[in-house]
Scaffold this active site. Structure first.
Site, PDB file in Angstrom:
ATOM      1  N   HIS A  96      37.958  -5.879 -18.344  1.00 16.76           N
ATOM      2  CA  HIS A  96      36.922  -4.875 -18.632  1.00 16.76           C
ATOM      3  C   HIS A  96      35.864  -4.908 -17.541  1.00 16.76           C
ATOM      4  O   HIS A  96      35.610  -5.950 -16.942  1.00 16.76           O
ATOM      5  CB  HIS A  96      36.295  -5.088 -20.007  1.00 16.76           C
ATOM      6  CG  HIS A  96      35.420  -6.296 -20.112  1.00 16.76           C
ATOM      7  ND1 HIS A  96      34.065  -6.264 -19.862  1.00 16.76           N
ATOM      8  CD2 HIS A  96      35.702  -7.570 -20.454  1.00 16.76           C
ATOM      9  CE1 HIS A  96      33.561  -7.475 -20.043  1.00 16.76           C
ATOM     10  NE2 HIS A  96      34.523  -8.282 -20.400  1.00 16.76           N
ATOM     11  N   ASP A  98      32.610  -3.392 -17.885  1.00 15.12           N
ATOM     12  CA  ASP A  98      31.205  -3.312 -18.310  1.00 15.12           C
ATOM     13  C   ASP A  98      30.618  -4.714 -18.308  1.00 15.12           C
ATOM     14  O   ASP A  98      31.339  -5.721 -18.359  1.00 15.12           O
ATOM     15  CB  ASP A  98      31.092  -2.685 -19.698  1.00 15.12           C
ATOM     16  CG  ASP A  98      31.832  -3.467 -20.757  1.00 15.12           C
ATOM     17  OD1 ASP A  98      31.218  -3.836 -21.764  1.00 15.12           O
ATOM     18  OD2 ASP A  98      33.044  -3.728 -20.584  1.00 15.12           O
ATOM     19  N   ASP A 128      32.628 -12.348 -15.384  1.00 11.46           N
ATOM     20  CA  ASP A 128      32.872 -11.715 -16.683  1.00 11.46           C
ATOM     21  C   ASP A 128      32.595 -10.225 -16.602  1.00 11.46           C
ATOM     22  O   ASP A 128      31.499  -9.813 -16.906  1.00 11.46           O
ATOM     23  CB  ASP A 128      32.010 -12.405 -17.734  1.00 11.46           C
ATOM     24  CG  ASP A 128      32.277 -11.905 -19.132  1.00 11.46           C
ATOM     25  OD1 ASP A 128      33.294 -11.220 -19.332  1.00 11.46           O
ATOM     26  OD2 ASP A 128      31.462 -12.174 -20.021  1.00 11.46           O
ATOM     27  N   GLU A 162      33.655  -3.387 -23.549  1.00 12.59           N
ATOM     28  CA  GLU A 162      34.043  -4.601 -24.257  1.00 12.59           C
ATOM     29  C   GLU A 162      32.840  -5.370 -24.763  1.00 12.59           C
ATOM     30  O   GLU A 162      32.878  -5.990 -25.825  1.00 12.59           O
ATOM     31  CB  GLU A 162      34.885  -5.484 -23.326  1.00 12.59           C
ATOM     32  CG  GLU A 162      35.592  -6.655 -24.022  1.00 12.59           C
ATOM     33  CD  GLU A 162      34.824  -7.957 -23.951  1.00 12.59           C
ATOM     34  OE1 GLU A 162      35.348  -8.981 -24.407  1.00 12.59           O
ATOM     35  OE2 GLU A 162      33.671  -7.962 -23.452  1.00 12.59           O
ATOM     36  N   GLU A 163      31.741  -5.334 -24.003  1.00 15.02           N
ATOM     37  CA  GLU A 163      30.555  -6.098 -24.373  1.00 15.02           C
ATOM     38  C   GLU A 163      29.818  -5.505 -25.575  1.00 15.02           C
ATOM     39  O   GLU A 163      28.922  -6.142 -26.115  1.00 15.02           O
ATOM     40  CB  GLU A 163      29.592  -6.186 -23.182  1.00 15.02           C
ATOM     41  CG  GLU A 163      30.148  -6.894 -21.959  1.00 15.02           C
ATOM     42  CD  GLU A 163      30.302  -8.385 -22.154  1.00 15.02           C
ATOM     43  OE1 GLU A 163      29.981  -8.880 -23.249  1.00 15.02           O
ATOM     44  OE2 GLU A 163      30.741  -9.063 -21.220  1.00 15.02           O
ATOM     45  N   ASP A 188      44.741 -11.355 -21.507  1.00  7.87           N
ATOM     46  CA  ASP A 188      43.359 -10.923 -21.329  1.00  7.87           C
ATOM     47  C   ASP A 188      42.560 -12.112 -20.812  1.00  7.87           C
ATOM     48  O   ASP A 188      43.100 -13.198 -20.589  1.00  7.87           O
ATOM     49  CB  ASP A 188      42.806 -10.415 -22.668  1.00  7.87           C
ATOM     50  CG  ASP A 188      41.563  -9.531 -22.498  1.00  7.87           C
ATOM     51  OD1 ASP A 188      41.090  -9.366 -21.364  1.00  7.87           O
ATOM     52  OD2 ASP A 188      41.062  -9.014 -23.510  1.00  7.87           O
ATOM     53  N   HIS A 388      26.994 -14.534 -18.330  1.00  7.55           N
ATOM     54  CA  HIS A 388      25.945 -13.813 -19.053  1.00  7.55           C
ATOM     55  C   HIS A 388      24.567 -14.364 -18.715  1.00  7.55           C
ATOM     56  O   HIS A 388      23.593 -14.045 -19.399  1.00  7.55           O
ATOM     57  CB  HIS A 388      26.146 -13.880 -20.567  1.00  7.55           C
ATOM     58  CG  HIS A 388      27.239 -12.993 -21.067  1.00  7.55           C
ATOM     59  ND1 HIS A 388      27.294 -12.550 -22.376  1.00  7.55           N
ATOM     60  CD2 HIS A 388      28.304 -12.453 -20.461  1.00  7.55           C
ATOM     61  CE1 HIS A 388      28.369 -11.794 -22.542  1.00  7.55           C
ATOM     62  NE2 HIS A 388      28.992 -11.730 -21.384  1.00  7.55           N
TER      63      HIS A 388
END
Length: 426
Positions: A96, A98, A128, A162-163, A188, A388
């Protein structure tokens, strides 16, 4: 043509809990003609430079006749790579693009600059999950440039949210289901290669997540009679709620199979004012172990709080995912394990784990029983803080290795033979 170009854009975080099973084996068998036609994962200097500098479009991917590219839910992308052998069941590779927000405070470089310093690329999403988006497309691009035609068909799903909600992945799953697609396995993001995590254990360990925890946002609410702060009652709504939260903090969820405590994130939404509020609320996020259910955690929480003045409202929830097979016959797991041994020969221990974080793969349980989550990246304790967090980064070498891993995984998947037996060490 703009829709046929995939740009560098995002990532997501995952913690892991280890099952007490270690698997070792000799690998999957492949036919002699497959070995003879195998393309070595050796990239030229110019190709390695392109990996980090030409992160914009993949012309060979989008112009190859046996690859179909579709934009789903406006921003997500689905690539269908048609293999030469229709008898082989297809698989799905996911990522992903985003990302979570990245305020510039504390960053050594602007978080969206993708600036390289001393062989390290800084930027939100470098771990990520923009790195996986780029590695998937870059590996496929390099295989196509070398005239490789896969035997087993596969899909690449690139989600855009996804987030948050995962609507892009949900739409892609529904689209594949409407076409009657059933998958051999899914890969994944998820497990890492852990380095120097376990005290007195210096060997690196590859963790392949075969399940992921469930999740629940549970709102605790207390309703009381309103009053003025100059004459407060013996107990206020805030005090009752605070006591409930304190009991939850002091009584963590039970440890299951020694896997660690449940992660809880508390957010209090009421602050003291001149008037004591009649209603106080707090939202607690639970991550639910595969041996539990949402309802069990709700009941356990009620028993811990033990105060009938506190109301419980499930805002959103889903149960843990089933555990994907990781035995001798589990094609996806064994392909990942084989590729780990090939790309990381120093890693001779591979273990199945549970992913604490949730991924878009949870929307594909109707298409396969084999869902695996794995990052082919070394990670150390301090690296988790950057996911993050501030100064998220990936080394150029680590990214190149990730491309190499996908490059080899796609070729390893071109087999119609069963995995060979291996031993389990308990």
């Amino acid at each position: 043509m703009a829709q046929r170009c995939v740009c560098l854009l995002a990532l997501a975080a995952t913690l892991l809990l280890v099952f007490p099973t270690v698997s070792r084996s000799m690998g999957l068998k492949s036919k002699e003609h497959q070995r003879a036609s195998r393309i070595p994962s050796q990239f030229s200097k110019e190709e390695r430079v392109a990996m980090k500098e030409a992160l914009k479009v993949f012309p060979t991917v989008v112009s190859t006749s046996f690859i179909q590219h579709e934009v789903v839910e406006e921003y997500s992308h689905l690539f269908t790579i048609q293999g030469s052998d229709p008898s082989l069941q297809p698989y799905l590779l996911m990522a992903h693009f985003d990302v979570v927000p990245a305020p510039e405070e504390g960053w050594e470089v602007p978080p969206f600059s993708a600036l390289e310093r001393d062989g390290v690329i800084y930027g939100r999403g470098t771990l990520d999950d923009k790195n996986s988006v780029m590695a998937l497309l870059q590996a496929l691009e390099l295989l196509l440039i070398r005239k490789y035609i896969p035997q087993r068909s596969f899909f690449i799903s690139l989600g855009h949210d996804e987030e948050s909600s995962g609507t892009g992945a949900q739409k892609i799953s529904a689209l594949l289901q409407s076409r009657g697609v059933q998958l051999a396995f899914i890969v994944d993001k998820g497990g890492f290669i852990l380095d120097d995590f376990i005290p007195n254990f210096k060997k690196p360990i590859a963790l392949i997540a075969v399940s992921e925890k469930g999740s629940m946002n549970l709102m605790l609410q207390v309703n009381m009679t309103s009053g003025h702060s100059s004459a407060p009652p013996k107990e206020t709504s805030i005090g009752i709620l605070a006591a409930a939260i304190s009991r939850l903090e002091q009584t963590p969820m039970p440890i299951i199979f020694g896997s660690g405590t449940v992660v809880t994130v508390l957010r209090q939404v009421a602050n003291e004012m001149n008037v004591i509020p009649p209603v106080a609320q707090a939202t607690v996020n639970f991550r639910i172990h595969p041996e539990q259910t949402v309802q069990e955690v709700v009941e356990l929480t009620k028993n811990i709080v033990a105060d009938n003045r506190v109301q419980f409202h499930v805002l959103s929830a889903f149960d843990p995912l089933p555990i994907s097979p990781y035995d001798d016959k589990a094609l996806g797991y064994q392909l990942l394990r084989q590729t780990v041994q090939s790309v990381f020969p120093e890693v001779n221990i591979t273990v199945p784990v549970t992913s604490v974080g949730n991924t878009d793969s949870r929307f594909f349980t109707n298409l396969t029983t084999g869902i695996y989550r794995f990052y082919p990246i070394y990670i150390q304790p301090e690296d988790f803080k950057r996911i993050h967090g501030v100064n998220e980064k990936i080394s150029v070498q680590a990214y190149e290795t990730q491309v190499k891993f996908i490059f080899e995984l796609i070729q390893n998947a071109d087999t119609d033979q069963e995995p060979v037996s291996h031993l389990h060490k308990l």
